[in-house]
Motif scaffolding. Structure first.
Motif, short mmCIF file in Angstrom:
data_model
loop_
_atom_site.label_atom_id
_atom_site.label_comp_id
_atom_site.label_asym_id
_atom_site.label_seq_id
_atom_site.Cartn_x
_atom_site.Cartn_y
_atom_site.Cartn_z
N PRO A 171 -62.33 -104.70 -91.41
CA PRO A 171 -63.53 -105.00 -90.63
C PRO A 171 -64.73 -105.22 -91.54
O PRO A 171 -64.96 -104.46 -92.49
N MET A 172 -65.51 -106.28 -91.26
CA MET A 172 -66.67 -106.63 -92.07
C MET A 172 -67.94 -106.51 -91.23
O MET A 172 -68.11 -107.25 -90.26
N THR A 173 -68.80 -105.57 -91.62
CA THR A 173 -70.07 -105.37 -90.92
C THR A 173 -71.20 -105.30 -91.94
O THR A 173 -71.10 -104.55 -92.92
N VAL A 174 -72.25 -106.08 -91.75
CA VAL A 174 -73.41 -106.07 -92.63
C VAL A 174 -74.65 -105.82 -91.80
O VAL A 174 -74.96 -106.60 -90.88
N GLU A 175 -75.34 -104.73 -92.08
CA GLU A 175 -76.57 -104.36 -91.35
C GLU A 175 -76.33 -104.41 -89.84
O GLU A 175 -77.09 -105.03 -89.08
N SER A 176 -75.25 -103.78 -89.42
CA SER A 176 -74.87 -103.63 -88.01
C SER A 176 -74.41 -104.93 -87.35
O SER A 176 -74.16 -104.96 -86.14
N VAL A 177 -74.28 -106.01 -88.13
CA VAL A 177 -73.77 -107.27 -87.59
C VAL A 177 -72.28 -107.37 -87.90
O VAL A 177 -71.86 -107.28 -89.06
N ASN A 178 -71.47 -107.55 -86.86
CA ASN A 178 -70.02 -107.61 -87.01
C ASN A 178 -69.59 -109.03 -87.38
O ASN A 178 -69.85 -109.99 -86.65
N PHE A 179 -68.92 -109.17 -88.52
CA PHE A 179 -68.44 -110.48 -88.97
C PHE A 179 -66.92 -110.61 -88.83
O PHE A 179 -66.31 -111.47 -89.46
N GLY A 180 -66.31 -109.76 -88.03
CA GLY A 180 -64.87 -109.83 -87.85
C GLY A 180 -64.14 -109.13 -88.98
O GLY A 180 -64.60 -108.11 -89.49
N THR A 181 -63.00 -109.68 -89.36
CA THR A 181 -62.23 -109.07 -90.43
C THR A 181 -62.16 -110.00 -91.63
O THR A 181 -62.30 -111.23 -91.51
N GLY A 182 -61.94 -109.42 -92.79
CA GLY A 182 -61.88 -110.20 -94.02
C GLY A 182 -60.69 -109.81 -94.87
O GLY A 182 -59.94 -108.88 -94.55
N SER A 183 -60.52 -110.53 -95.97
CA SER A 183 -59.39 -110.31 -96.86
C SER A 183 -59.75 -110.78 -98.26
O SER A 183 -60.55 -111.71 -98.43
N GLY A 184 -59.16 -110.16 -99.25
CA GLY A 184 -59.25 -110.66 -100.60
C GLY A 184 -58.36 -111.90 -100.75
O GLY A 184 -57.58 -112.23 -99.86
N MET A 185 -58.50 -112.59 -101.86
CA MET A 185 -57.69 -113.79 -102.09
C MET A 185 -56.21 -113.46 -102.28
O MET A 185 -55.34 -114.26 -101.94
N ALA A 186 -55.93 -112.31 -102.84
CA ALA A 186 -54.55 -111.90 -103.07
C ALA A 186 -54.39 -110.47 -102.56
O ALA A 186 -54.34 -109.52 -103.34
N PRO A 187 -54.34 -110.28 -101.23
CA PRO A 187 -54.41 -108.92 -100.66
C PRO A 187 -53.24 -108.01 -101.01
O PRO A 187 -53.38 -106.79 -100.92
N ALA A 188 -52.11 -108.56 -101.40
CA ALA A 188 -50.97 -107.71 -101.75
C ALA A 188 -50.94 -107.35 -103.23
O ALA A 188 -50.11 -106.55 -103.66
N ALA A 189 -51.83 -107.93 -104.01
CA ALA A 189 -51.89 -107.61 -105.44
C ALA A 189 -52.48 -106.22 -105.64
O ALA A 189 -53.19 -105.69 -104.79
N LYS A 190 -52.18 -105.64 -106.79
CA LYS A 190 -52.73 -104.33 -107.16
C LYS A 190 -54.00 -104.52 -107.98
O LYS A 190 -54.24 -105.58 -108.57
N LEU A 191 -54.80 -103.46 -108.05
CA LEU A 191 -56.08 -103.50 -108.76
C LEU A 191 -56.11 -102.48 -109.89
O LEU A 191 -55.84 -101.30 -109.68
N ALA A 192 -56.46 -102.95 -111.09
CA ALA A 192 -56.74 -102.05 -112.21
C ALA A 192 -58.22 -102.21 -112.55
O ALA A 192 -58.70 -103.32 -112.79
N VAL A 193 -58.96 -101.12 -112.55
CA VAL A 193 -60.41 -101.12 -112.72
C VAL A 193 -60.77 -100.84 -114.18
O VAL A 193 -60.26 -99.88 -114.78
N TYR A 194 -61.68 -101.67 -114.72
CA TYR A 194 -62.18 -101.46 -116.08
C TYR A 194 -63.71 -101.57 -116.01
O TYR A 194 -64.26 -102.66 -115.99
N LYS A 195 -64.38 -100.42 -115.94
CA LYS A 195 -65.84 -100.42 -115.76
C LYS A 195 -66.54 -100.53 -117.11
O LYS A 195 -66.43 -99.65 -117.95
#
Length: 204
Positions: free
Chosen positions: A135-159
């Motif tokens: 679900p995508m909501t910005v400042e109480s406005v509902n924009f429906g649902t969203g997805s990343g470009m590759a939703p089944a891929a895994k994420l490794a974070v490097y800050k």
């Protein structure tokens, strides 16, 4: 002339399973629904044999036949439990920031860990690999649902990016970025997601 859109291949429909994307940015907010997933198991499970390793991150087989082995580095407001079957690794590189920016000049939201203080890393990581149907909501406005470009891929974070109160300091240090790239390659990521700008008066 109208042309029928091409039929998605089986690989495309899979959402890029068995792929690990390394996000080099300002970390992530692990509570985001874009990164929700079951905890890392103690024993290998599923097609990719994902399992929690001795470094707190995941070890898993990949679609290309290789292996990813991540590190879930603890820090401020971040423990190994923040890694899961979506966030398979999380490292951070604060040495240059800490050496150059005293605590009183650091952003109030900044923390010395893989947690995202400013929000940019969460944005770039979720755009790349965020879960589908969030679900995508910005400042109480509902924009429906969203997805990343590759939703089944895994994420490794490097800050590598940290916020302070001076536009001439802080930011993303070159030494941190180079160390993160080295570690990401060593860990076994398939793709680097790098959305960091530099000087605005050159093309370099």
């Amino acid at each position: 002339m109208f042309r029928k859109p091409p039929t998605l291949t089986r690989r495309a429909r899979s959402g890029r399973r068995g792929i690990v994307v390394g996000d080099i940015d300002s970390g992530v907010w692990p509570e985001s629904a874009s990164f929700a997933a079951p905890a890392l198991p103690a024993s290998p499970t599923g097609k990719w044999g994902i399992v929690k390793n001795a470094n707190g991150g995941a070890t898993m087989k990949k679609a290309d036949g290789g292996t990813f082995s991540g590190v879930c580095q603890p820090g401020d407001q971040w423990t190994a439990d923040n890694c899961n079957q979506k966030i398979v690794g999380a490292r951070y590189y604060p040495n240059a920031f800490v050496a150059n920016v005293p605590p009183e000049h650091r952003s109030e939201t900044e923390v010395i860990s893989a947690r995202d203080g400013g929000g940019h890393g969460t944005h770039t990581a979720s755009t790349a690999v965020g879960n589908n149907g969030v679900p995508m909501t910005v400042e109480s406005v509902n924009f429906g649902t969203g997805s990343g470009m590759a939703p089944a891929a895994k994420l490794a974070v490097y800050k590598v990016c940290f916020d302070d109160d001076d536009p001439n300091t802080g930011g993303c240090y070159t030494s941190s970025t180079l160390s993160a790239i080295d570690d990401a390659i060593s860990d076994g990521v398939d793709v680097l997601n790098f959305s960091i700008s530099g000087a605005t008066n050159t093309v370099v």
